[in-house]
Each structure stands twice: as C-alpha cells, then as structure tokens.
Motif scaffolding. Structure first.
Motif, PDB file in Angstrom:
ATOM      1  N   LEU A  39       0.826  -1.199   0.000  1.00 64.32           N
ATOM      2  CA  LEU A  39       0.000   0.000   0.000  1.00 64.32           C
ATOM      3  C   LEU A  39       0.868   1.259   0.000  1.00 64.32           C
ATOM      4  CD1 LEU A  39      -2.892  -0.929   2.472  1.00 64.32           C
ATOM      5  CD2 LEU A  39      -2.823  -1.122  -0.021  1.00 64.32           C
ATOM      6  N   PRO A  50       0.002   7.201   2.703  1.00 60.42           N
ATOM      7  CA  PRO A  50      -0.665   5.917   2.965  1.00 60.42           C
ATOM      8  C   PRO A  50      -1.947   6.025   3.781  1.00 60.42           C
ATOM      9  CG  PRO A  50       1.700   5.644   3.129  1.00 60.42           C
ATOM     10  CD  PRO A  50       1.461   7.124   2.923  1.00 60.42           C
ATOM     11  N   PRO A  51      -2.009   6.874   4.851  1.00 58.22           N
ATOM     12  CA  PRO A  51      -3.279   6.956   5.590  1.00 58.22           C
ATOM     13  C   PRO A  51      -4.455   7.415   4.726  1.00 58.22           C
ATOM     14  CG  PRO A  51      -1.496   7.886   6.891  1.00 58.22           C
ATOM     15  CD  PRO A  51      -0.946   7.648   5.510  1.00 58.22           C
ATOM     16  N   TYR A  54      -6.254   4.616   2.907  1.00 57.16           N
ATOM     17  CA  TYR A  54      -7.173   3.793   3.692  1.00 57.16           C
ATOM     18  C   TYR A  54      -8.601   4.325   3.661  1.00 57.16           C
ATOM     19  CZ  TYR A  54      -3.401   0.976   5.618  1.00 57.16           C
ATOM     20  OH  TYR A  54      -2.357   0.102   5.762  1.00 57.16           O
ATOM     21  N   SER A  55      -8.795   5.552   3.230  1.00 57.56           N
ATOM     22  CA  SER A  55     -10.159   6.051   3.097  1.00 57.56           C
ATOM     23  C   SER A  55     -10.848   5.470   1.862  1.00 57.56           C
ATOM     24  CB  SER A  55     -10.163   7.585   3.032  1.00 57.56           C
ATOM     25  OG  SER A  55      -9.551   8.039   1.831  1.00 57.56           O
ATOM     26  N   ASP A  58      -9.549  -0.285   2.941  1.00 54.52           N
ATOM     27  CA  ASP A  58      -9.154  -0.374   4.342  1.00 54.52           C
ATOM     28  C   ASP A  58      -8.047  -1.383   4.618  1.00 54.52           C
ATOM     29  OD1 ASP A  58     -10.469  -2.782   4.114  1.00 54.52           O
ATOM     30  OD2 ASP A  58     -12.163  -2.220   5.390  1.00 54.52           O
ATOM     31  N   SER A  59      -7.594  -2.101   3.601  1.00 58.62           N
ATOM     32  CA  SER A  59      -6.514  -3.068   3.777  1.00 58.62           C
ATOM     33  C   SER A  59      -5.972  -3.455   2.405  1.00 58.62           C
ATOM     34  CB  SER A  59      -7.013  -4.319   4.506  1.00 58.62           C
ATOM     35  OG  SER A  59      -7.938  -5.024   3.683  1.00 58.62           O
ATOM     36  N   LYS A  60      -4.822  -4.122   2.403  1.00 59.14           N
ATOM     37  CA  LYS A  60      -4.295  -4.612   1.129  1.00 59.14           C
ATOM     38  C   LYS A  60      -5.208  -5.681   0.535  1.00 59.14           C
ATOM     39  CE  LYS A  60      -0.292  -6.884   0.832  1.00 59.14           C
ATOM     40  NZ  LYS A  60       1.177  -7.115   0.670  1.00 59.14           N
TER      41      LYS A  60
END
Length: 213
Positions: A39, A50-51, A54-55, A58-60
């Motif tokens: 990610l 990177p944060p 996540y929006s 939510d994960s790889k």
C-alpha cells in the motif's frame, strides 16, 4: 432545468481516485509480482500519503478483492463477446472456448495468478468479488453441456487441462508459444476421451489439368 440529474462530484472524484489506485496496483503487480505489492508503494505512485489511501481501501486484501472482481468481470465480458457465435461443430466449439481462455490468461501473469492460483497467503475474495467468477464457471459448465459434455468430472478435467497448459506456458516459455502450440492437440485428446465426433475431413482441391505443381 427540470428533469436534469445533478452530478455528484464528490462521488466522481472518489471513483476516479479509486480507479487510479487500482491502476497503480496492477502496474506494481506486473512489476514486482502480485503477492509483493504494498500500500505504501501504491500510495506513493498516486501521490497520496498511505493513511489517505485507507479512506478508499481499508486493507491490502481490500485492494486484492477489487482487483480480483475486476479481473473476472473483464474475462466475463471478453468471453461473452468472443463466444457469442461459436462454430456449430462441438469439437470446433470447444477449441474456440479453450483458446479464448488460454490466450486471456497467458497475456498477463499477475492477473492469472490472482484469478486462478492461491498465490497470496490469507486472501479470500468476498462473495461480491467472487460473483463474476461463479458466473463464468456456471457458464462454462453450461457451455460444455451444450456440446454434449455433461459429467462434472469431465468439466474438472477440462479446466485442469487448460489451466495446466497455461501454467506451463507462463512458467517455462513466457512470451513464447511452446505450450500454446500444444493446445489444439490437448483439446482433441479431451474431445476423443469424451466421445466427441471428429471434425469433417477437408478434401484437397483437385488440381486442374495443365496447372504447375
């Protein structure tokens, strides 16, 4: 104006960003391998922290899930177009079907690994992402049944046969045609085993008298 649909620009921007993320993920998968994407690298490629990524995912595994769904949906559309008008003879029809899947698979190693192999530890597609694959499987079973192949064991042999040649091509002659050239022969062996009638023999055109050899 009355009746005019109002555009949801926020949703459009999110969809465009999501598309950009998936494109970056596919590019990375083709460069470093489907199991090795990160990610962090995807976020850097699309110019975000990177944060922020996540929006959108939510994960790889959520990225893999979207890629999986996309790959099978792409094949589903491709197969429907390519197999819309198959030859009438059952043997010729399964030759067409086998070639369509083989060529699609060997065109993209990363995509094939995600679609057809358990390359990524811990990843299982969601039911929603798996739906296109289920439709393709059901269509494949129905297609072979329409050509007279109704035993599920025969269908399992069919997909194992085509899949095995795909794996050999990608592993041992990537970009070549060593195992691609064996596909027709292998399909004929399968057709013989399930009792399909042979293709009509083509008779050579009779040479006119006086024409050179």
């Amino acid at each position: 104006m009355l009746g005019e649909t109002k555009r949801d620009r926020v949703a459009e921007r999110r969809a465009a960003t999501r598309r950009e993320i998936l494109d970056a993920a596919w590019a990375q998968a083709r460069e470093v391998g489907i199991a090795n994407i990160t990610l962090r690298d995807i976020a850097r490629e699309v110019g975000m922290q990177p944060p922020s990524l996540y929006s959108h995912f939510d994960s790889k595994n959520a990225v893999y899930d979207a890629m999986y769904a996309e790959a099978w949906a792409e094949y589903e559309a491709h197969a429907l177009a390519q197999l819309d008008d198959v030859p009438a003879h059952p043997r010729a029809a399964i030759h067409r079907a086998g070639r369509v899947f083989f060529d699609f698979a060997v065109a993209d190693l990363a995509r094939h690994q995600l679609m057809n192999q358990r390359t990524i530890p811990g990843f299982e597609p969601t039911a929603e992402a798996y739906a296109p694959a289920v439709r393709v499987l059901d269509h494949g079973i129905a297609f072979l049944a329409s050509q007279g192949v109704t035993e599920r064991a025969d269908f399992d042999i069919w997909i194992s046969l085509i899949g095995g040649l795909i794996d050999q091509q990608l592993a041992n002659d990537p970009g070549g045609d060593r195992f691609s050239r064996l596909l027709e022969r292998a399909i004929d062996m399968f057709a013989d085993a399930v009792g399909m009638p042979p293709l009509p023999q083509k008779h050579p055109t009779r040479r006119k008298a006086g024409t050179p050899r």
